[in-house]
Design an enzyme around this catalytic site. Structure first.
Site, PDB file in Angstrom:
ATOM      1  N   ARG A  98       9.611  -2.105  -4.231  1.00 24.08           N
ATOM      2  CA  ARG A  98       9.575  -0.877  -3.424  1.00 24.08           C
ATOM      3  C   ARG A  98      10.479   0.197  -4.026  1.00 24.08           C
ATOM      4  O   ARG A  98      11.152   0.935  -3.308  1.00 24.08           O
ATOM      5  CB  ARG A  98       9.978  -1.173  -1.965  1.00 24.08           C
ATOM      6  CG  ARG A  98       9.114  -2.185  -1.259  1.00 24.08           C
ATOM      7  CD  ARG A  98       7.661  -1.734  -1.151  1.00 24.08           C
ATOM      8  NE  ARG A  98       6.852  -2.789  -0.564  1.00 24.08           N
ATOM      9  CZ  ARG A  98       6.257  -3.760  -1.262  1.00 24.08           C
ATOM     10  NH1 ARG A  98       6.339  -3.755  -2.582  1.00 24.08           N
ATOM     11  NH2 ARG A  98       5.563  -4.700  -0.663  1.00 24.08           N
TER      12      ARG A  98
ATOM     13  N   TYR B  73      -1.229 -16.029  -0.921  1.00 21.06           N
ATOM     14  CA  TYR B  73      -0.483 -15.606   0.264  1.00 21.06           C
ATOM     15  C   TYR B  73      -1.286 -15.849   1.540  1.00 21.06           C
ATOM     16  O   TYR B  73      -2.409 -15.384   1.681  1.00 21.06           O
ATOM     17  CB  TYR B  73      -0.121 -14.118   0.179  1.00 21.06           C
ATOM     18  CG  TYR B  73       1.143 -13.859  -0.602  1.00 21.06           C
ATOM     19  CD1 TYR B  73       2.334 -13.526   0.045  1.00 21.06           C
ATOM     20  CD2 TYR B  73       1.161 -13.964  -1.982  1.00 21.06           C
ATOM     21  CE1 TYR B  73       3.492 -13.289  -0.676  1.00 21.06           C
ATOM     22  CE2 TYR B  73       2.318 -13.735  -2.711  1.00 21.06           C
ATOM     23  CZ  TYR B  73       3.479 -13.395  -2.046  1.00 21.06           C
ATOM     24  OH  TYR B  73       4.634 -13.166  -2.756  1.00 21.06           O
TER      25      TYR B  73
ATOM     26  N   SER C 132       5.247  -1.173   7.847  1.00 25.61           N
ATOM     27  CA  SER C 132       6.465  -1.986   7.748  1.00 25.61           C
ATOM     28  C   SER C 132       7.698  -1.091   7.741  1.00 25.61           C
ATOM     29  O   SER C 132       7.860  -0.268   6.840  1.00 25.61           O
ATOM     30  CB  SER C 132       6.428  -2.831   6.471  1.00 25.61           C
ATOM     31  OG  SER C 132       5.316  -3.699   6.479  1.00 25.61           O
TER      32      SER C 132
ATOM     33  N   GLU D  93      12.429   0.526   4.894  1.00 23.89           N
ATOM     34  CA  GLU D  93      11.447   0.966   3.905  1.00 23.89           C
ATOM     35  C   GLU D  93      10.991   2.377   4.218  1.00 23.89           C
ATOM     36  O   GLU D  93      10.655   3.154   3.321  1.00 23.89           O
ATOM     37  CB  GLU D  93      10.253   0.007   3.916  1.00 23.89           C
ATOM     38  CG  GLU D  93       9.209   0.289   2.863  1.00 23.89           C
ATOM     39  CD  GLU D  93       8.143  -0.776   2.789  1.00 23.89           C
ATOM     40  OE1 GLU D  93       6.998  -0.425   2.450  1.00 23.89           O
ATOM     41  OE2 GLU D  93       8.437  -1.951   3.073  1.00 23.89           O
TER      42      GLU D  93
END
Length: 348
Positions: free
Chosen positions: A165, A196, A233, A329
């Site tokens: 990120r 995942y 998020s 974030e």
């Protein structure tokens, strides 16, 4: 085109009411000289400058006291060769629509990054990622205009200094560049990334099926910002050393953990928040989402202060329980530009 004293509520997915002194819509390259002139005037008047895409990862903490540049540069060019596809994409193009169009055309690779909100120009800034894929995996270069000199530059993937990120656009050239175009390289020798979660259970792991599965998972987990204001998020997944991870796993054997190439371990911030019993926690109109603890939502009447205070509660509670400090974030924007949770709390 420039507007004054403009509402920013339509331009941030939290749907928080805030205003900016000036808003410039950048739609074509022909506007570069006009844009640079407005920037020069803003700098002469000591006014801050902010580049805005879709506003899907932004929290306006107060009114912005300067010039906001809304990037709406469009255009997609696809060049096919024997082994790959090269895509030249305008920074204002919608990211998910790009992914959907590629899958429809049989151009595979981006499927794990489906339904990530925002525009293409924001993707390299955050080095967006999901389900084992990151933007850097497909990036060939990023073009940007230097806001001081007006010159166009092109950075290779290596020069972008991509991290988790993170990128050069959040550090070295922050505030001095505006991304105009990205070039992606998608190989025809496609291999699925499906280790995942639910993706691992797919029987026929085609790009289209992974794409459809990712869309379904994200739609079930994440609230639609058009119906419930949010920025996806809110916190980054923390990455810790092996010793810290082992200590936590001794206490919580079922804790999700993902080994990284550098030997460290990535933890799931959503799991930490949920284990801290924070789902449904509310301050004013801001709530930790019941279906996905990693998301803070605006129930319709939240103020920026509500969201800030709730984010602080989540951070502090997780720190107290796990001795891990979560980093947000979401980008916090104050009157003079980008800031952070700790700084904003001093003024709340």
């Amino acid at each position: 085109m420039i507007e004054t004293n403009c509402s920013l509520k339509p331009f941030n997915s939290f749907a928080i009411e805030a205003k900016t002194e000036q808003l410039f819509y950048l739609k074509t390259r022909k506007q570069f000289p006009e844009l640079l002139n407005h920037i020069k005037i803003a700098e002469q008047n000591k006014r801050p400058i902010l580049i805005l895409g879709a506003g899907s990862n932004i929290l306006f903490c107060e009114n912005f006291a300067g010039l906001i540049i809304k990037v709406e540069l469009s255009g997609i060019e696809i060049i096919e060769s024997k082994n790959n596809y090269q895509l030249h994409i305008g920074a204002g193009e919608n990211w998910h629509q790009l992914v959907a169009n590629c899958i429809e055309k049989g151009i595979d690779g981006l499927e794990n990054l489906a339904l990530i909100p925002g525009v293409v120009g924001a993707a390299p800034v955050q080095n967006i990622g999901a389900y084992g894929s990151e933007f850097k995996d497909f990036c060939e270069s990023v073009e940007y205009i230097d806001l001081e000199s007006g010159e166009l530059h092109r950075l290779t993937t290596e020069q972008c200094l991509f991290g988790y990120r993170d990128s050069i656009f959040k550090t070295v050239v922050l505030g001095n560049c505006l991304i105009t175009q990205v070039t992606l390289n998608l190989t025809k020798q496609w291999h699925p990334k499906s280790r995942y979660g639910a993706l691992n259970d797919l029987k026929d792991k085609t790009a289209k099926q992974i794409y459809q599965s990712v869309c379904q998972i994200r739609s079930e987990k994440l609230p639609d910002p058009d119906k419930l204001g949010n920025a996806g998020s809110f916190f980054k997944n923390p990455v810790v050393n092996q010793e810290v991870a082992n200590a936590l796993l001794a206490r919580y054997p079922t804790m999700p953990n993902y080994p990284q190439n550098d030997g460290r371990i990535k933890l799931a911030a959503g799991w930490l928040i949920e284990q801290a019993n924070l789902k449904g926690r509310q301050i004013g109109g801001a709530v930790v989402h019941q279906q996905q603890a990693l998301v803070i939502v605006n129930q319709g009447d939240a103020t920026a202060s509500d969201i800030v205070q709730l984010a602080a509660l989540v951070r502090d509670t997780v720190k107290q329980k796990f001795n891990i400090e979560l980093e947000h974030e979401v980008r916090f924007i104050g009157a003079q530009g980008e800031t952070n949770l700790s700084e904003v709390l001093k003024r709340v």
